[in-house]
Design a protein around this motif. Structure first.
Motif, PDB file in Angstrom:
ATOM      1  N   SER A  91     -35.883 -17.072 -18.902  1.00  0.00           N
ATOM      2  CA  SER A  91     -35.234 -17.187 -20.207  1.00  0.00           C
ATOM      3  C   SER A  91     -36.181 -16.932 -21.368  1.00  0.00           C
ATOM      4  N   GLY A  92     -37.473 -17.211 -21.175  1.00  0.00           N
ATOM      5  CA  GLY A  92     -38.440 -17.059 -22.258  1.00  0.00           C
ATOM      6  C   GLY A  92     -39.284 -15.807 -22.168  1.00  0.00           C
ATOM      7  N   PHE A  93     -38.947 -14.893 -21.244  1.00  0.00           N
ATOM      8  CA  PHE A  93     -39.627 -13.596 -21.110  1.00  0.00           C
ATOM      9  C   PHE A  93     -41.109 -13.737 -20.761  1.00  0.00           C
ATOM     10  N   GLU A  94     -41.476 -14.870 -20.146  1.00  0.00           N
ATOM     11  CA  GLU A  94     -42.869 -15.031 -19.736  1.00  0.00           C
ATOM     12  C   GLU A  94     -43.211 -14.087 -18.582  1.00  0.00           C
ATOM     13  N   ASN A  95     -42.205 -13.657 -17.829  1.00  0.00           N
ATOM     14  CA  ASN A  95     -42.400 -12.681 -16.762  1.00  0.00           C
ATOM     15  C   ASN A  95     -41.889 -11.310 -17.190  1.00  0.00           C
ATOM     16  N   GLY A  96     -42.112 -10.976 -18.446  1.00  0.00           N
ATOM     17  CA  GLY A  96     -41.695  -9.671 -18.946  1.00  0.00           C
ATOM     18  C   GLY A  96     -40.191  -9.535 -18.965  1.00  0.00           C
ATOM     19  N   LEU A  97     -39.695  -8.435 -18.439  1.00  0.00           N
ATOM     20  CA  LEU A  97     -38.256  -8.165 -18.422  1.00  0.00           C
ATOM     21  C   LEU A  97     -37.633  -8.462 -17.063  1.00  0.00           C
ATOM     22  N   THR A  98     -38.327  -9.209 -16.217  1.00  0.00           N
ATOM     23  CA  THR A  98     -37.755  -9.589 -14.932  1.00  0.00           C
ATOM     24  C   THR A  98     -36.435 -10.319 -15.142  1.00  0.00           C
ATOM     25  N   PHE A  99     -35.389  -9.908 -14.432  1.00  0.00           N
ATOM     26  CA  PHE A  99     -34.025 -10.427 -14.511  1.00  0.00           C
ATOM     27  C   PHE A  99     -33.293 -10.002 -15.785  1.00  0.00           C
ATOM     28  N   TRP A 100     -33.910  -9.134 -16.585  1.00  0.00           N
ATOM     29  CA  TRP A 100     -33.256  -8.602 -17.787  1.00  0.00           C
ATOM     30  C   TRP A 100     -33.268  -7.078 -17.736  1.00  0.00           C
ATOM     31  N   SER A 101     -32.367  -6.457 -18.492  1.00  0.00           N
ATOM     32  CA  SER A 101     -32.324  -4.997 -18.606  1.00  0.00           C
ATOM     33  C   SER A 101     -32.416  -4.625 -20.079  1.00  0.00           C
ATOM     34  N   THR A 102     -33.230  -3.613 -20.390  1.00  0.00           N
ATOM     35  CA  THR A 102     -33.306  -3.078 -21.743  1.00  0.00           C
ATOM     36  C   THR A 102     -33.065  -1.572 -21.670  1.00  0.00           C
ATOM     37  N   TYR A 103     -33.048  -0.894 -22.817  1.00  0.00           N
ATOM     38  CA  TYR A 103     -32.488   0.450 -22.868  1.00  0.00           C
ATOM     39  C   TYR A 103     -33.352   1.396 -23.693  1.00  0.00           C
ATOM     40  N   THR A 104     -33.098   2.682 -23.501  1.00  0.00           N
ATOM     41  CA  THR A 104     -33.655   3.704 -24.369  1.00  0.00           C
ATOM     42  C   THR A 104     -32.673   3.971 -25.499  1.00  0.00           C
ATOM     43  N   ALA A 105     -33.073   4.793 -26.447  1.00  0.00           N
ATOM     44  CA  ALA A 105     -32.233   5.057 -27.614  1.00  0.00           C
ATOM     45  C   ALA A 105     -31.127   6.051 -27.259  1.00  0.00           C
ATOM     46  N   THR A 106     -29.872   5.618 -27.393  1.00  0.00           N
ATOM     47  CA  THR A 106     -28.709   6.483 -27.259  1.00  0.00           C
ATOM     48  C   THR A 106     -27.728   6.110 -28.362  1.00  0.00           C
ATOM     49  N   ALA A 107     -26.539   6.685 -28.306  1.00  0.00           N
ATOM     50  CA  ALA A 107     -25.527   6.352 -29.308  1.00  0.00           C
ATOM     51  C   ALA A 107     -25.038   4.917 -29.174  1.00  0.00           C
ATOM     52  N   THR A 108     -25.203   4.314 -27.995  1.00  0.00           N
ATOM     53  CA  THR A 108     -24.686   2.962 -27.767  1.00  0.00           C
ATOM     54  C   THR A 108     -25.756   1.957 -27.376  1.00  0.00           C
ATOM     55  N   THR A 109     -26.993   2.422 -27.166  1.00  0.00           N
ATOM     56  CA  THR A 109     -28.061   1.507 -26.750  1.00  0.00           C
ATOM     57  C   THR A 109     -29.290   1.676 -27.630  1.00  0.00           C
ATOM     58  N   SER A 110     -30.085   0.620 -27.706  1.00  0.00           N
ATOM     59  CA  SER A 110     -31.237   0.592 -28.600  1.00  0.00           C
ATOM     60  C   SER A 110     -32.456   0.059 -27.860  1.00  0.00           C
ATOM     61  N   PRO A 111     -33.623   0.669 -28.026  1.00  0.00           N
ATOM     62  CA  PRO A 111     -34.813   0.215 -27.296  1.00  0.00           C
ATOM     63  C   PRO A 111     -35.401  -1.064 -27.874  1.00  0.00           C
ATOM     64  N   GLY A 112     -35.963  -1.858 -27.001  1.00  0.00           N
ATOM     65  CA  GLY A 112     -36.700  -3.056 -27.398  1.00  0.00           C
ATOM     66  C   GLY A 112     -37.885  -3.224 -26.482  1.00  0.00           C
ATOM     67  N   GLU A 113     -38.687  -4.263 -26.701  1.00  0.00           N
ATOM     68  CA  GLU A 113     -39.904  -4.427 -25.917  1.00  0.00           C
ATOM     69  C   GLU A 113     -40.319  -5.887 -25.879  1.00  0.00           C
ATOM     70  N   ILE A 114     -41.095  -6.222 -24.858  1.00  0.00           N
ATOM     71  CA  ILE A 114     -41.706  -7.535 -24.788  1.00  0.00           C
ATOM     72  C   ILE A 114     -42.817  -7.606 -25.831  1.00  0.00           C
ATOM     73  N   SER A 115     -42.870  -8.712 -26.569  1.00  0.00           N
ATOM     74  CA  SER A 115     -43.836  -8.846 -27.650  1.00  0.00           C
ATOM     75  C   SER A 115     -44.620 -10.142 -27.503  1.00  0.00           C
ATOM     76  N   ASP A 116     -45.912 -10.074 -27.829  1.00  0.00           N
ATOM     77  CA  ASP A 116     -46.731 -11.289 -27.899  1.00  0.00           C
ATOM     78  C   ASP A 116     -47.128 -11.592 -29.343  1.00  0.00           C
TER      79      ASP A 116
END
Length: 233
Positions: free
Chosen positions: A15-40
């Motif tokens: 839930s707190g992204f301590e293991n990066g994006l494990t168990f989560w999905s993120t996206y590249t830039a398209t008309a319906t999706t937007s990129p994001g990233e793990i941040s410290d």
């Protein structure tokens, strides 16, 4: 006497992204999706959070993060979704908000399939009409804020999908980034409108200390012990 209990009532993993994006999905830039990233840069808790620097100044929505978990239908289970956000804003940012969709899909491939149910936060109910909810930030955005949504019981047993979207900002250039952290789906015990902690307390133990070498005796009261779900029997 040392005890340890399993008291986890959160169904989302990482839930707190301590293991990066494990168990989560993120996206590249398209008309319906937007990129994001793990941040410290900073976080609500721990060392990491999820950051999206893309913004929308219209009512268009592009999802940036998705989490999934299997859930069960039980009238005796209540659920609460919690989302923590931090809006890094500039001056004259105007109104800011984030959008989210919560749905339950039939995970049984054999027809007939149950309809997909969506959470409508305006009516606080499950509906078969697709809806994307909007959460406005009324207070000063430059701080972590937790938003809670009481989902009640689920309409059926299936696959729950949470889609989080890129931030909305009223004035272009008013927002640097939106951070998500500590996204949880917690359950408790539900009896009609009454909600109580899922794990009950132990109140029938007495720890007694007796010293026989002097005229000193007494009882130590131990409170707030809790029993985990796999030890009820």
């Amino acid at each position: 006497h040392e005890t340890s209990q399993y008291l986890e009532t959160n169904q989302f993993q990482n839930s707190g992204f301590e293991n990066g994006l494990t168990f989560w999905s993120t996206y590249t830039a398209t008309a319906t999706t937007s990129p994001g990233e793990i941040s410290d840069d900073f976080s609500k808790q721990g060392n990491q959070s999820f950051k999206n620097s893309q913004t929308q100044t219209s009512t268009n929505t592009r999802k940036t993060l998705t989490g999934e978990v299997s859930v069960v239908n039980s009238t005796h289970l209540g659920h609460t979704l919690k989302v923590n956000t931090y809006f890094d804003v500039n001056t004259n940012y105007g109104e800011v908000s984030f959008r989210w969709q919560l749905r339950i899909e039939d995970n049984n491939p054999i027809p007939p399939l149950d309809p997909t149910y969506y959470w409508n936060d305006s009516t606080e109910s499950w509906t078969t009409t697709a809806v994307i909810n909007t959460q406005s930030i009324d207070e000063d955005p430059d701080k972590w804020q937790e938003f809670k949504y009481d989902l009640g019981s689920f309409p059926y047993t299936g696959n729950l999908v949470l889609d989080l979207y890129e931030p909305y900002v009223q004035n272009s250039g008013g927002l640097n980034a939106l951070y998500y952290d500590n996204i949880t789906l917690e359950f408790d015990r539900k009896d009609g409108d009454k909600r109580t902690d899922f794990y009950g307390k132990i109140d029938d133990f007495e720890y007694r200390r007796i010293r026989t070498s002097a005229n000193l005796t007494g009882n130590i009261e131990i409170t707030d012990l809790q029993l985990s779900h796999n030890n009820y029997s």
